[in-house]
Design a protein around this motif. Structure first.
Motif, PDB file in Angstrom:
ATOM      1  N   MET A 103      -5.045  -8.119 -24.982  1.00 53.41           N
ATOM      2  CA  MET A 103      -3.742  -8.702 -25.300  1.00 53.41           C
ATOM      3  C   MET A 103      -3.036  -8.989 -23.982  1.00 53.41           C
ATOM      4  O   MET A 103      -2.348  -8.137 -23.418  1.00 53.41           O
ATOM      5  CB  MET A 103      -2.916  -7.727 -26.159  1.00 53.41           C
ATOM      6  N   LEU A 104      -3.228 -10.196 -23.452  1.00 51.93           N
ATOM      7  CA  LEU A 104      -2.699 -10.510 -22.127  1.00 51.93           C
ATOM      8  C   LEU A 104      -1.178 -10.441 -22.079  1.00 51.93           C
ATOM      9  O   LEU A 104      -0.610 -10.128 -21.028  1.00 51.93           O
ATOM     10  CB  LEU A 104      -3.187 -11.887 -21.683  1.00 51.93           C
ATOM     11  N   ALA A 105      -0.526 -10.720 -23.184  1.00 56.64           N
ATOM     12  CA  ALA A 105       0.936 -10.653 -23.187  1.00 56.64           C
ATOM     13  C   ALA A 105       1.431  -9.253 -22.877  1.00 56.64           C
ATOM     14  O   ALA A 105       2.562  -9.069 -22.417  1.00 56.64           O
ATOM     15  CB  ALA A 105       1.478 -11.116 -24.552  1.00 56.64           C
ATOM     16  N   GLY A 106       0.573  -8.244 -23.078  1.00 58.13           N
ATOM     17  CA  GLY A 106       0.963  -6.871 -22.775  1.00 58.13           C
ATOM     18  C   GLY A 106       1.259  -6.642 -21.307  1.00 58.13           C
ATOM     19  O   GLY A 106       1.990  -5.710 -20.966  1.00 58.13           O
ATOM     20  N   SER A 107       0.697  -7.471 -20.431  1.00 58.80           N
ATOM     21  CA  SER A 107       0.953  -7.302 -18.999  1.00 58.80           C
ATOM     22  C   SER A 107       2.402  -7.585 -18.644  1.00 58.80           C
ATOM     23  O   SER A 107       2.870  -7.202 -17.577  1.00 58.80           O
ATOM     24  CB  SER A 107       0.026  -8.218 -18.186  1.00 58.80           C
ATOM     25  N   LEU A 108       3.124  -8.275 -19.542  1.00 65.53           N
ATOM     26  CA  LEU A 108       4.544  -8.549 -19.335  1.00 65.53           C
ATOM     27  C   LEU A 108       5.418  -7.724 -20.272  1.00 65.53           C
ATOM     28  O   LEU A 108       6.614  -7.987 -20.415  1.00 65.53           O
ATOM     29  CB  LEU A 108       4.823 -10.045 -19.545  1.00 65.53           C
ATOM     30  N   GLY A 109       4.797  -6.745 -20.936  1.00 62.76           N
ATOM     31  CA  GLY A 109       5.559  -5.876 -21.822  1.00 62.76           C
ATOM     32  C   GLY A 109       5.752  -6.418 -23.215  1.00 62.76           C
ATOM     33  O   GLY A 109       6.489  -5.824 -24.013  1.00 62.76           O
ATOM     34  N   ASP A 110       5.099  -7.525 -23.550  1.00 69.23           N
ATOM     35  CA  ASP A 110       5.225  -8.105 -24.890  1.00 69.23           C
ATOM     36  C   ASP A 110       4.137  -7.548 -25.807  1.00 69.23           C
ATOM     37  O   ASP A 110       3.062  -7.151 -25.349  1.00 69.23           O
ATOM     38  CB  ASP A 110       5.116  -9.632 -24.833  1.00 69.23           C
ATOM     39  N   THR A 111       4.414  -7.558 -27.104  1.00 61.26           N
ATOM     40  CA  THR A 111       3.442  -7.120 -28.090  1.00 61.26           C
ATOM     41  C   THR A 111       3.129  -8.280 -29.028  1.00 61.26           C
ATOM     42  O   THR A 111       4.028  -8.821 -29.686  1.00 61.26           O
ATOM     43  CB  THR A 111       3.970  -5.927 -28.909  1.00 61.26           C
ATOM     44  N   THR A 112       1.876  -8.695 -29.048  1.00 62.60           N
ATOM     45  CA  THR A 112       1.422  -9.783 -29.903  1.00 62.60           C
ATOM     46  C   THR A 112       0.106  -9.380 -30.538  1.00 62.60           C
ATOM     47  O   THR A 112      -0.511  -8.392 -30.116  1.00 62.60           O
ATOM     48  CB  THR A 112       1.193 -11.077 -29.082  1.00 62.60           C
ATOM     49  N   PRO A 113      -0.367 -10.104 -31.540  1.00 63.42           N
ATOM     50  CA  PRO A 113      -1.734  -9.860 -32.005  1.00 63.42           C
ATOM     51  C   PRO A 113      -2.725 -10.097 -30.867  1.00 63.42           C
ATOM     52  O   PRO A 113      -2.467 -10.901 -29.959  1.00 63.42           O
ATOM     53  CB  PRO A 113      -1.905 -10.892 -33.126  1.00 63.42           C
ATOM     54  N   PRO A 114      -3.878  -9.413 -30.874  1.00 69.40           N
ATOM     55  CA  PRO A 114      -4.846  -9.561 -29.787  1.00 69.40           C
ATOM     56  C   PRO A 114      -5.342 -11.001 -29.633  1.00 69.40           C
ATOM     57  O   PRO A 114      -5.330 -11.794 -30.576  1.00 69.40           O
ATOM     58  CB  PRO A 114      -5.979  -8.624 -30.205  1.00 69.40           C
ATOM     59  N   ASP A 115      -5.803 -11.302 -28.430  1.00 72.33           N
ATOM     60  CA  ASP A 115      -6.217 -12.664 -28.093  1.00 72.33           C
ATOM     61  C   ASP A 115      -7.530 -13.050 -28.766  1.00 72.33           C
ATOM     62  O   ASP A 115      -8.441 -12.219 -28.925  1.00 72.33           O
ATOM     63  CB  ASP A 115      -6.384 -12.796 -26.580  1.00 72.33           C
ATOM     64  N   LEU A 116      -7.644 -14.344 -29.095  1.00 67.91           N
ATOM     65  CA  LEU A 116      -8.828 -14.873 -29.775  1.00 67.91           C
ATOM     66  C   LEU A 116      -9.835 -15.387 -28.744  1.00 67.91           C
ATOM     67  O   LEU A 116     -10.116 -16.579 -28.647  1.00 67.91           O
ATOM     68  CB  LEU A 116      -8.414 -15.979 -30.749  1.00 67.91           C
ATOM     69  N   LYS A 117     -10.364 -14.454 -27.979  1.00 63.77           N
ATOM     70  CA  LYS A 117     -11.333 -14.798 -26.933  1.00 63.77           C
ATOM     71  C   LYS A 117     -12.200 -13.577 -26.658  1.00 63.77           C
ATOM     72  O   LYS A 117     -11.856 -12.452 -27.031  1.00 63.77           O
ATOM     73  CB  LYS A 117     -10.612 -15.207 -25.644  1.00 63.77           C
ATOM     74  N   GLU A 118     -13.336 -13.825 -25.991  1.00 61.61           N
ATOM     75  CA  GLU A 118     -14.161 -12.740 -25.467  1.00 61.61           C
ATOM     76  C   GLU A 118     -14.383 -13.015 -23.993  1.00 61.61           C
ATOM     77  O   GLU A 118     -14.386 -14.178 -23.555  1.00 61.61           O
ATOM     78  CB  GLU A 118     -15.491 -12.624 -26.221  1.00 61.61           C
ATOM     79  N   THR A 119     -14.558 -11.954 -23.212  1.00 59.72           N
ATOM     80  CA  THR A 119     -14.640 -12.118 -21.769  1.00 59.72           C
ATOM     81  C   THR A 119     -15.725 -11.248 -21.168  1.00 59.72           C
ATOM     82  O   THR A 119     -16.101 -10.210 -21.711  1.00 59.72           O
ATOM     83  CB  THR A 119     -13.297 -11.749 -21.088  1.00 59.72           C
ATOM     84  N   LEU A 120     -16.240 -11.710 -20.033  1.00 53.78           N
ATOM     85  CA  LEU A 120     -17.131 -10.919 -19.191  1.00 53.78           C
ATOM     86  C   LEU A 120     -16.513 -10.899 -17.808  1.00 53.78           C
ATOM     87  O   LEU A 120     -16.231 -11.949 -17.224  1.00 53.78           O
ATOM     88  CB  LEU A 120     -18.535 -11.521 -19.137  1.00 53.78           C
ATOM     89  N   ASN A 121     -16.298  -9.695 -17.274  1.00 50.48           N
ATOM     90  CA  ASN A 121     -15.572  -9.521 -16.026  1.00 50.48           C
ATOM     91  C   ASN A 121     -16.404  -8.717 -15.037  1.00 50.48           C
ATOM     92  O   ASN A 121     -17.015  -7.709 -15.413  1.00 50.48           O
ATOM     93  CB  ASN A 121     -14.263  -8.771 -16.281  1.00 50.48           C
ATOM     94  N   MET A 122     -16.410  -9.153 -13.800  1.00 51.23           N
ATOM     95  CA  MET A 122     -17.088  -8.429 -12.731  1.00 51.23           C
ATOM     96  C   MET A 122     -16.171  -8.353 -11.515  1.00 51.23           C
ATOM     97  O   MET A 122     -15.477  -9.322 -11.194  1.00 51.23           O
ATOM     98  CB  MET A 122     -18.396  -9.117 -12.331  1.00 51.23           C
ATOM     99  N   GLY A 123     -16.186  -7.197 -10.850  1.00 54.68           N
ATOM    100  CA  GLY A 123     -15.320  -6.984  -9.711  1.00 54.68           C
ATOM    101  C   GLY A 123     -15.960  -7.394  -8.402  1.00 54.68           C
ATOM    102  O   GLY A 123     -16.903  -8.192  -8.383  1.00 54.68           O
ATOM    103  N   PRO A 124     -15.481  -6.858  -7.301  1.00 57.97           N
ATOM    104  CA  PRO A 124     -15.937  -7.313  -5.976  1.00 57.97           C
ATOM    105  C   PRO A 124     -17.420  -7.045  -5.755  1.00 57.97           C
ATOM    106  O   PRO A 124     -17.969  -6.056  -6.249  1.00 57.97           O
ATOM    107  CB  PRO A 124     -15.073  -6.488  -5.013  1.00 57.97           C
ATOM    108  N   LEU A 125     -18.063  -7.936  -5.012  1.00 56.66           N
ATOM    109  CA  LEU A 125     -19.481  -7.774  -4.687  1.00 56.66           C
ATOM    110  C   LEU A 125     -19.693  -6.870  -3.486  1.00 56.66           C
ATOM    111  O   LEU A 125     -20.702  -6.170  -3.402  1.00 56.66           O
ATOM    112  CB  LEU A 125     -20.107  -9.149  -4.414  1.00 56.66           C
ATOM    113  N   ASP A 126     -18.765  -6.890  -2.546  1.00 57.56           N
ATOM    114  CA  ASP A 126     -18.895  -6.111  -1.309  1.00 57.56           C
ATOM    115  C   ASP A 126     -17.787  -5.076  -1.254  1.00 57.56           C
ATOM    116  O   ASP A 126     -16.598  -5.425  -1.263  1.00 57.56           O
ATOM    117  CB  ASP A 126     -18.822  -7.037  -0.089  1.00 57.56           C
ATOM    118  N   LEU A 127     -18.182  -3.828  -1.195  1.00 54.68           N
ATOM    119  CA  LEU A 127     -17.215  -2.739  -1.233  1.00 54.68           C
ATOM    120  C   LEU A 127     -16.946  -2.184   0.163  1.00 54.68           C
ATOM    121  O   LEU A 127     -17.821  -2.213   1.026  1.00 54.68           O
ATOM    122  CB  LEU A 127     -17.735  -1.609  -2.131  1.00 54.68           C
ATOM    123  N   PRO A 128     -15.737  -1.669   0.392  1.00 56.15           N
ATOM    124  CA  PRO A 128     -15.466  -1.018   1.687  1.00 56.15           C
ATOM    125  C   PRO A 128     -16.309   0.243   1.843  1.00 56.15           C
ATOM    126  O   PRO A 128     -16.763   0.827   0.845  1.00 56.15           O
ATOM    127  CB  PRO A 128     -13.973  -0.693   1.609  1.00 56.15           C
TER     128      PRO A 128
END
Length: 340
Positions: A103-128
Motif C-alpha cells: 500500500m504505497l499510500a501508507g508511506s504518506l500516512g494514508d490508508t487505502t485498499p492495497p495496490d493492484l500490482k505485484e513487484t520484484l525488488n532487489m537491493g544494491p549489488l555491491d555492499l560496503p
C-alpha cells in the motif's frame, strides 16, 4: 523545441497531454555549452514538476530489453513459484510482493485498499565492507529467484547501467544547482540503490473504492529512473491542474526527484505526488502493464543537509540534517501489507 543562445537544441516545454517535459541529455556530453543548456532545462523541470523524460541517454536497447523480457517471464510464473522468492520483512526489505501486498499510500500516512500490482525488488549489488548497525535489511546480498535463469544476469547488467546513468544525471543536476559537476560524486560510493520490476495485471474484478494500481506517493531517495510500456492505466503525476498522464516516449526514461533530493535542495526541487491509475473499462485492448524502476539512494551513512546554493542570505534550512539510510528504511516499513 527550445534552443539556447549557442544553438544547442534542448526540449524543455511540456507536452500537450502533460506538464512533464522531454529533455535530450546528449548535448551535456558534447560541450560545456551543451552541459549548461541541459542543466538549465533539468533545473526548470525539477523546480516546477519534479519529473522529466530523458532521451539521448545512450543506454543500449538490448540491455533494457533483456531485463524487460526476464521480468515478464518471472511474472508469468505460477504464484506458488513466485512465492518461493523471499518476501519483504524486517530483516530483508526486498523480494517478491504479490498483488495487494503493498500500500504505497501508507508511506504518506494514508490508508487505502492495497495496490493492484505485484513487484520484484532487489537491493544494491555491491555492499560496503562494513555494514552499519541498523542497515542489515537494506545492505544485504540479493536473494535471487530460482526462475527464470536469465533474470539475474540481465538484472545485474541493467542495474549497473542505470547506476552509471544516475552518475551522469547527477553531474548535470549539480550544474543546474550552481555546483561543480562532480559535487555528488562522493555520495555515489557504496550507494544503497535498489531496483523494482512491477506487473500490473488485467483487472478481473471491480476495484474497491479508493483502490489504485499504485497509490499516490512520493519516492524516497535522490532520484528514480523508470521504463514503462504503453498500456492504459499508467503513471500519473499531480500537476498544477490535477492528475496528468506522464508521456510514454519509446526508448526514453522517466526521471523523477525523490524526497531526499527535495530535502537536499531545501525544496527548490520538488518531490511530486504520483500514482498508477486504473485503466478505463472500455480500453479496447490489453491493459496489462509492466515497468522497471531504478531507485538511486546515496550511501547509508551520508548526512543530507541543505546545499549551499539552495539557501538565500539570511534564510534558514527548512529541514534538519538526516542520515540517508534510516530515512529510507523508515519509508519502507510503512508500505508492506500483511505477513508472508
Amino acid at each position: 523545441m527550445n534552443t539556447d543562445s549557442g544553438g544547442t537544441a534542448v526540449t524543455g516545454s511540456a507536452t500537450l497531454e502533460s506538464p512533464v517535459p522531454i529533455i535530450d541529455i546528449s548535448p551535456a556530453a558534447e560541450s560545456e555549452e551543451g552541459l549548461a543548456a541541459v542543466a538549465r532545462a533539468t533545473d526548470e523541470a525539477c523546480r516546477t514538476i519534479g519529473f522529466f523524460v530523458i532521451v539521448g541517454h545512450g543506454v543500449p536497447q538490448v540491455t533494457s530489453n533483456a531485463v524487460w523480457g526476464a521480468a515478464r517471464e518471472f511474472f508469468d510464473l505460477p504464484l506458488e513459484v513466485k512465492r518461493r522468492s523471499p518476501a519483504p520483512s524486517e530483516d530483508y526489505a526486498y523480494g517478491y510482493s504479490p498483488i495487494q501486498g503493498e500500500m504505497l499510500a501508507g508511506s504518506l500516512g494514508d490508508t487505502t485498499p492495497p495496490d493492484l500490482k505485484e513487484t520484484l525488488n532487489m537491493g544494491p549489488l555491491d555492499l560496503p565492507v562494513v555494514i552499519p548497525p541498523g542497515a542489515e535489511a537494506i545492505l544485504t546480498e540479493p536473494r535471487w529467484p530460482e526462475l527464470p535463469v536469465t533474470l539475474r544476469p540481465a538484472w545485474e547488467a541493467y542495474f549497473r547501467i542505470m547506476a552509471d546513468l544516475t552518475g551522469r544525471l547527477l553531474s548535470i543536476m549539480a550544474v543546474g544547482l550552481g555546483l561543480p559537476d562532480d559535487h555528488f560524486e562522493p555520495f555515489l560510493d557504496d550507494h544503497s540503490s535498489a531496483m523494482r520490476a512491477i506487473n500490473y495485471p488485467e483487472l478481473e474484478t471491480r476495484p474497491l473504492p479508493g483502490q489504485l494500481r499504485a497509490g499516490a506517493h512520493t519516492d524516497y531517495g535522490t532520484l528514480s529512473i523508470l521504463r514503462f510500456d504503453d498500456a492504459p492505466g499508467g503513471l500519473e503525476v499531480m500537476g498544477p491542474d490535477g492528475w496528468a498522464a506522464v508521456p510514454m516516449i519509446p526508448g526514453g526514461f522517466v526521471v523523477n526527484i525523490g524526497d531526499l533530493m527535495a530535502r537536499w535542495t531545501n525544496d527548490r526541487w520538488v518531490s511530486t505526488l504520483h500514482r498508477a491509475g486504473l485503466p478505463p473499462t472500455n480500453a479496447g485492448r490489453s491493459t496489462r502493464r509492466q515497468s522497471i524502476v531504478f531507485f538511486h539512494n546515496v550511501r547509508w551513512d551520508a548526512e543530507v543537509c541543505c546545499l549551499p546554493t539552495c539557501l538565500a542570505p539570511g534564510e534558514s534550512p527548512r529541514y534538519e540534517p538526516v542520515l540517508a539510510g534510516p530515512h529510507l528504511l523508515s519509508k519502507f516499513a510503512t508500505t508492506v501489507v500483511g505477513e508472508y
